[in-house]
Motif scaffolding. Sequence first.
Motif, PDB file in Angstrom:
ATOM      1  N   THR A  26       0.705  -1.207   0.135  1.00  0.00           N
ATOM      2  CA  THR A  26       0.052  -0.036  -0.062  1.00  0.00           C
ATOM      3  C   THR A  26       0.962   1.298   0.009  1.00  0.00           C
ATOM      4  N   LEU A  27       0.055   2.173  -0.365  1.00  0.00           N
ATOM      5  CA  LEU A  27       0.961   3.674  -0.087  1.00  0.00           C
ATOM      6  C   LEU A  27       0.377   4.380   0.942  1.00  0.00           C
ATOM      7  N   GLU A  49       2.544  -5.591   3.261  1.00  0.00           N
ATOM      8  CA  GLU A  49       1.313  -6.068   3.914  1.00  0.00           C
ATOM      9  C   GLU A  49       1.412  -6.231   5.217  1.00  0.00           C
ATOM     10  N   LEU A  50       2.547  -6.716   6.035  1.00  0.00           N
ATOM     11  CA  LEU A  50       2.367  -6.574   7.515  1.00  0.00           C
ATOM     12  C   LEU A  50       2.378  -5.155   8.040  1.00  0.00           C
ATOM     13  N   GLN A  51       3.191  -4.443   7.500  1.00  0.00           N
ATOM     14  CA  GLN A  51       3.152  -2.852   7.888  1.00  0.00           C
ATOM     15  C   GLN A  51       1.777  -2.221   8.022  1.00  0.00           C
ATOM     16  N   ARG A  71      -3.528  -0.639  10.384  1.00  0.00           N
ATOM     17  CA  ARG A  71      -5.013  -0.498   9.501  1.00  0.00           C
ATOM     18  C   ARG A  71      -6.033   0.064  10.589  1.00  0.00           C
ATOM     19  N   LYS A  72      -6.060  -0.667  11.700  1.00  0.00           N
ATOM     20  CA  LYS A  72      -7.151  -0.367  12.762  1.00  0.00           C
ATOM     21  C   LYS A  72      -7.140   1.229  12.967  1.00  0.00           C
TER      22      LYS A  72
END
Length: 176
Positions: free
Chosen positions: A29-30, A42-44, A49-50
């Motif tokens: 993602t950016l 993806e892990l970062q 994300r929450k």
Amino acid sequence: MGKNLRVLAKALPESPYSVILEDRTKKDTLLFDSGAVAVLTELQTEAIRKQYSRLADAYSCLGVLKFGKSSTTATEGEVLYLVLVTACSSVGKIRDSEVFRITQTQFVSLRGAVGDDERVSEVRKVLNSGTFYFTWSGSSEPLDLSLCVQRRTRTSVTDNRFFWSVESSVLWADWL
């Protein structure tokens, strides 16, 4: 083609404003934060994300548009916008690429200020006028509309004169 892009904004008001751009076809993602752009794994992304909530869904991203000072870094008085295509119509196909006419855009302020909309109203009118296009391909690299047929026979390098987002260290060709 569906709305594969999702924009998330940070939901915590005490933190600096930031935005995440997700592409459902990619793992990375950016992250747009404090005038900088970073690619997150993806892990970062999952780790933070929450803290974010959905702001918009889009068909395509046209890039980051800068209003204000002309330097390459975000400074006081300067406003950065993530420009998204939120409505489009197919006008035909060239090889494996479908060509879409842009009919509606959304400008997401990268500083979260609501009053910034006045700065972009005229640009939005032009982009929504039906005279701008983009391509999409589900099976191969989409046709590059910045190259005329004559130039395409000599090179496959994008003509950056048609972009406003080339100053960044992010590989925009992967996202636009």
